[in-house]
Design an enzyme around this catalytic site. Sequence first.
Site, PDB file in Angstrom:
ATOM      1  N   GLU A  42      -6.765   9.201  -1.658  1.00 50.92           N
ATOM      2  CA  GLU A  42      -7.741   8.262  -1.104  1.00 50.92           C
ATOM      3  C   GLU A  42      -9.194   8.719  -1.281  1.00 50.92           C
ATOM      4  O   GLU A  42      -9.984   8.736  -0.338  1.00 50.92           O
ATOM      5  CB  GLU A  42      -7.431   7.990   0.371  1.00 50.92           C
ATOM      6  CG  GLU A  42      -6.046   7.397   0.583  1.00 50.92           C
ATOM      7  CD  GLU A  42      -5.671   7.235   2.043  1.00 50.92           C
ATOM      8  OE1 GLU A  42      -6.514   7.510   2.924  1.00 50.92           O
ATOM      9  OE2 GLU A  42      -4.521   6.842   2.315  1.00 50.92           O
ATOM     10  N   ASN A  63      -3.356   9.477  -5.533  1.00 48.64           N
ATOM     11  CA  ASN A  63      -2.664   8.543  -4.652  1.00 48.64           C
ATOM     12  C   ASN A  63      -3.682   7.758  -3.826  1.00 48.64           C
ATOM     13  O   ASN A  63      -4.656   8.324  -3.322  1.00 48.64           O
ATOM     14  CB  ASN A  63      -1.736   9.341  -3.725  1.00 48.64           C
ATOM     15  CG  ASN A  63      -0.757   8.476  -2.961  1.00 48.64           C
ATOM     16  OD1 ASN A  63       0.014   7.730  -3.554  1.00 48.64           O
ATOM     17  ND2 ASN A  63      -0.783   8.567  -1.643  1.00 48.64           N
ATOM     18  N   HIS A  67       1.584  -0.288   1.114  1.00 48.00           N
ATOM     19  CA  HIS A  67       1.865  -0.703   2.490  1.00 48.00           C
ATOM     20  C   HIS A  67       1.629  -2.215   2.545  1.00 48.00           C
ATOM     21  O   HIS A  67       0.509  -2.683   2.386  1.00 48.00           O
ATOM     22  CB  HIS A  67       0.939   0.015   3.470  1.00 48.00           C
ATOM     23  CG  HIS A  67       1.124   1.505   3.495  1.00 48.00           C
ATOM     24  ND1 HIS A  67       2.256   2.106   3.999  1.00 48.00           N
ATOM     25  CD2 HIS A  67       0.326   2.520   3.067  1.00 48.00           C
ATOM     26  CE1 HIS A  67       2.145   3.422   3.901  1.00 48.00           C
ATOM     27  NE2 HIS A  67       0.986   3.703   3.329  1.00 48.00           N
ATOM     28  N   GLU A 107       4.366   4.941  -0.944  1.00 47.03           N
ATOM     29  CA  GLU A 107       4.372   4.849   0.518  1.00 47.03           C
ATOM     30  C   GLU A 107       4.758   3.430   0.935  1.00 47.03           C
ATOM     31  O   GLU A 107       4.067   2.766   1.695  1.00 47.03           O
ATOM     32  CB  GLU A 107       3.000   5.224   1.102  1.00 47.03           C
ATOM     33  CG  GLU A 107       2.527   6.614   0.728  1.00 47.03           C
ATOM     34  CD  GLU A 107       1.204   6.999   1.391  1.00 47.03           C
ATOM     35  OE1 GLU A 107       0.853   6.392   2.425  1.00 47.03           O
ATOM     36  OE2 GLU A 107       0.530   7.897   0.860  1.00 47.03           O
ATOM     37  N   ASP A 131       6.174   0.281   2.664  1.00 48.77           N
ATOM     38  CA  ASP A 131       6.762  -0.335   3.850  1.00 48.77           C
ATOM     39  C   ASP A 131       6.303  -1.785   3.893  1.00 48.77           C
ATOM     40  O   ASP A 131       5.306  -2.152   3.270  1.00 48.77           O
ATOM     41  CB  ASP A 131       6.443   0.410   5.156  1.00 48.77           C
ATOM     42  CG  ASP A 131       4.981   0.742   5.344  1.00 48.77           C
ATOM     43  OD1 ASP A 131       4.119  -0.048   4.904  1.00 48.77           O
ATOM     44  OD2 ASP A 131       4.674   1.786   5.934  1.00 48.77           O
TER      45      ASP A 131
END
Length: 691
Positions: A171, A211, A247, A277, A279
């Site tokens: 990030e 990432n 996400h 990651e 979800d």
Amino acid sequence: MIQRICTLCAIVLTFSACMSGAGLTEVPATEVKAEYSVFTDDGPSLREAADARGLNFGVAVIPGRFRQPLYGGTLIGNFNSMTAENVMKWQTIHPERNRYDFSEADQIIDFAAENGMTVRGHTIIWHNQLAKWVTDTQWSRDELIEVMREHIFAVAGRYKGKILAWDVVNEAIDGSNYRKSLFYNVIGPEYIAMAFRMAHEADPQARLYYNDYGVSGLGAKSDAMYAMVKELLDDGVPIHGVGLQTHMSMQWDFSYDSMRRNMARFVDLGLKVDLTEVDVRMELPVTNEKLAEQADRYKRLMETCLEFPTCDTFIIWGLSDSASWIEYTFNGMGSATIFDTHYQPKPAFFGVREALVNGPPARDGDPDAPVVQRRAVPPFIASEAAEVPVLDGAAGEDEWGGGIVYPLGFNQLSPRDLRDTGSVAGTWTAVYKGNTLYGLLTREDDITYTGDRSSWENDTLEVFFDMNGTFVQLRTLIGQDFQAVSYEGPARAVWSDDGRVCEFSVVLPDTGLANMLCGWNIALSDNDGSGRTAQLYPVNGINDSYTGVNLGSLKFEGTSPRPPEAARITYPFKAAARAGITVDGNWSAAEWGNTVSYPFLFNQLNPDNLCPPVDDADLSGGWGIAWDGITLYGYVHRRDDITYTGAADSWENDCVEVFIDAAGTFAQHRIPAGKDWEDMPSAGVRTAAWS
């Protein structure tokens, strides 16, 4: 005050060129059980299916739960890879200057070795979750470089040969700029290349990744990431892939086509592209319909990954809904993983397995492909100011008199009813002088709340602009200045004491703004203390402006020899696929189902102030559209204290007008209040019924 409802059954046209729909995949339903029972069926486990595909199918883990039978058994039986959710981050693994704590990280390495699983390290360099001794020290550049080197060699070096891949830098992009983190501020942007070179030296066999979030599809932020990693590659930096966090919120649409196009350009650079990651959160409470949609999204994400041989890692962020970060991070959201709180498989489990067993589908066109008929909304206008506004929170009429007043009214937090503005309302105006943009916001809100730990969850004003490849998101909490962002141009926000007025300025990354356009959006949020309920924009959308997509345009009024860029293609309105609608003037939620409700927002008869009447009884309303076959259905909710249809010119009366341009045919249709369609040129059959 009279509530009037007009239900419209509109024109029969051939819409196959501009409409497409795809049904949800049917997946087995599961019940939430009060007690745990071992799950078995005739299909393969997810681990077996992933092994057959050669896919690292992983999950973010909490090592303290490994020895819990439900947690450990579900983990071993369904995943062949793990990543550390928190225990390899700096504050945990390196809590003091001269002390490391590898205990929990070692548990992951040992558990993986015992059970034949790979490990992804997460994360080495990140601006967040740093140890206090790092953030509280005033470092020189050389000192911080040495601290970073020591940390990377201690952590990556300890697990040399035991870690498949590392998220080396996490990030580092804010908008389209480098994030002004501790490492950036002290070392400069070259800290990123340094970190990759150090990690490669510490463990030459590990795959090294950059990432980030908000980069799954094409957009300003993913463009910035692409430019950054390409520059790293051109400079010979050992970077092997990018991680797309992914996400996802079921509140908002997602373009898998945009994701594929984005992944393809990184693959073309020779990089691996992992989903790191994943979800899929939903608004609580959970329903079977939401679980079915979640299953379809998980399935399509897995299919998208499997389309690219270099996407060989798919990581779910949390083993079960009882081990997920979502509920304590996003108010009112949850149920984001593929196992429920009792470790029972949800429909999403079967969706993922179906994709793993069947592989990616053959593609002959794609319902998610960009629709060429999408239109650009006319740009908002920033007038040139006669005098520079004084930013004091007291909006003087002389300061802002030349600007156009626009309403804020599309609640992008309420994707099924964008009319639902909660208890907040607002207007905005923009002017410019030189290369500085000045803005005025007026706000009506009975409760001001700024106590949430997540800044975006508070009552805020946000401003988004994209100019010359620079995308910026600015946020001010009510009564405060803009929060610090990674943008060099000065920005300032000043509020009135009662929080009803904000005056702001932003120095833009260009000069000679006259006749230019930039990407633009502005939003007003509302949280009355129990979660954010509204975020009002002047355009329709899905609350993804923070990634630099679906922005409107702002045009700086004036003349210039430079041609402006084209206006932005904004997010389209949606027509729901819906059968069985009866055109009788009796509207019901059951009949109109999943149709999205939109507000009538702009009064185009008043070019200087496009806000609707102050008293919504004078005129306000909303609308929605559905379709079945080649028939378009619509409804209008109308609130008006006086109904007038006595004017000689029909357009001067209270009426509803519908404008359609499809398959090269444009038509205007008008329905006077309480009457049927007027006799206007049109193909097809039309029916209208009023309450």
